[in-house]
Write a protein that holds these residues in place. Structure first.
Motif, PDB file in Angstrom:
ATOM      1  N   ARG A 166       0.855  -1.188   0.000  1.00 59.19           N
ATOM      2  CA  ARG A 166       0.000   0.000   0.000  1.00 59.19           C
ATOM      3  C   ARG A 166       0.893   1.241   0.000  1.00 59.19           C
ATOM      4  O   ARG A 166       1.932   1.271   0.639  1.00 59.19           O
ATOM      5  N   ARG A 226       1.979   6.983  -6.289  1.00 55.36           N
ATOM      6  CA  ARG A 226       1.642   5.955  -7.266  1.00 55.36           C
ATOM      7  C   ARG A 226       2.103   6.364  -8.657  1.00 55.36           C
ATOM      8  O   ARG A 226       2.660   5.574  -9.403  1.00 55.36           O
ATOM      9  N   ARG A 250      -1.908  -3.625  -8.610  1.00 58.26           N
ATOM     10  CA  ARG A 250      -2.953  -4.642  -8.730  1.00 58.26           C
ATOM     11  C   ARG A 250      -4.295  -3.932  -8.691  1.00 58.26           C
ATOM     12  O   ARG A 250      -4.387  -2.765  -8.328  1.00 58.26           O
ATOM     13  N   PRO A 251      -5.360  -4.645  -9.041  1.00 57.53           N
ATOM     14  CA  PRO A 251      -6.704  -4.060  -9.071  1.00 57.53           C
ATOM     15  C   PRO A 251      -7.095  -3.395  -7.757  1.00 57.53           C
ATOM     16  O   PRO A 251      -7.828  -2.409  -7.739  1.00 57.53           O
ATOM     17  N   ASN A 252      -6.579  -3.880  -6.654  1.00 53.86           N
ATOM     18  CA  ASN A 252      -6.932  -3.313  -5.341  1.00 53.86           C
ATOM     19  C   ASN A 252      -6.114  -2.081  -4.997  1.00 53.86           C
ATOM     20  O   ASN A 252      -6.190  -1.568  -3.879  1.00 53.86           O
ATOM     21  N   GLY A 253      -5.284  -1.613  -5.935  1.00 57.74           N
ATOM     22  CA  GLY A 253      -4.527  -0.393  -5.683  1.00 57.74           C
ATOM     23  C   GLY A 253      -3.193  -0.580  -4.983  1.00 57.74           C
ATOM     24  O   GLY A 253      -2.542   0.393  -4.622  1.00 57.74           O
ATOM     25  N   HIS A 254      -2.799  -1.822  -4.777  1.00 55.11           N
ATOM     26  CA  HIS A 254      -1.524  -2.088  -4.119  1.00 55.11           C
ATOM     27  C   HIS A 254      -0.458  -2.425  -5.149  1.00 55.11           C
ATOM     28  O   HIS A 254      -0.772  -2.923  -6.227  1.00 55.11           O
ATOM     29  N   ASP A 297       2.267  -4.508  -7.010  1.00 57.18           N
ATOM     30  CA  ASP A 297       2.400  -5.944  -7.229  1.00 57.18           C
ATOM     31  C   ASP A 297       3.743  -6.341  -6.610  1.00 57.18           C
ATOM     32  O   ASP A 297       4.781  -6.325  -7.257  1.00 57.18           O
TER      33      ASP A 297
END
Length: 110
Positions: free
Chosen positions: A75, A84, A95-99, A101
Motif C-alpha cells: 500500500r 503511485r 494490482r486491481p486493489n490499488g496495491h 504488485d
DNA sequence: TGCTTGACAGAAG
DNA sequence: CCTTCTGCCAAGC
C-alpha cells in the motif's frame, strides 16, 4: 521474552536515521521495499513505524527515492496519492486493489 | 507523568 | 479482499 532492542538513545536514533536514508538510496529504479525491511536492515526490527516518521519528517528525505517505500502489503503512503504516479513512471505495476504488485517489484539486498 | 498519534505489521474473522 | 484488533514505540501535548 524480549525479542526486540531496548529504547534507542539519542545517538542510536541519529544513526538509525542515517542508515534509513542510506538504505532508501539503494533501492533500484522500478523496485520497492517496505518500512519493516528497512527497519530490520538498520538493526531495529520493531521500528517500522519510525522509518515512516523519518521519511515524513526528516528534511532532505524528498531528495531520496522515498516513493519506493511502501508498507508490507504494497500500500502506498496515506495522504500521498502522487506516490503511485511516481512509481508507475518507472515501471512499477499495481494490482486491481490499488496495491503494488509486490511479487514482482519487492526489493531486498542480498 | 500519562494519554494520544501515526508514511507499520500481522493475525483473525 | 476488506475490516477490525492487538502489539509496537518515538513524539507531542
Amino acid at each position: 521474552m524480549k525479542d526486540y532492542p531496548d529504547k534507542m538513545t539519542r545517538e542510536q536514533a541519529r544513526r538509525f536515521g542515517d542508515d534509513v536514508l542510506n538504505i532508501v538510496g539503494q533501492i533500484p529504479r522500478g523496485r520497492v521495499t517496505t518500512y519493516g525491511i528497512i527497519a530490520a536492515l538498520a538493526g531495529w526490527p520493531s521500528h517500522a513505524r519510525m522509518v515512516g516518521r523519518t521519511l515524513r519528517y526528516t528534511p532532505g528525505a524528498e531528495a531520496m527515492p522515498c516513493h519506493r517505500v511502501v508498507n508490507s502489503v504494497g500500500r502506498t503512503a496515506p495522504g500521498w496519492a502522487f506516490q503511485r504516479t511516481l512509481l508507475e513512471r518507472e515501471g512499477v505495476t499495481f494490482r486491481p486493489n490499488g496495491h503494488v504488485d509486490m511479487s514482482r517489484h519487492l526489493w531486498q539486498p542480498q
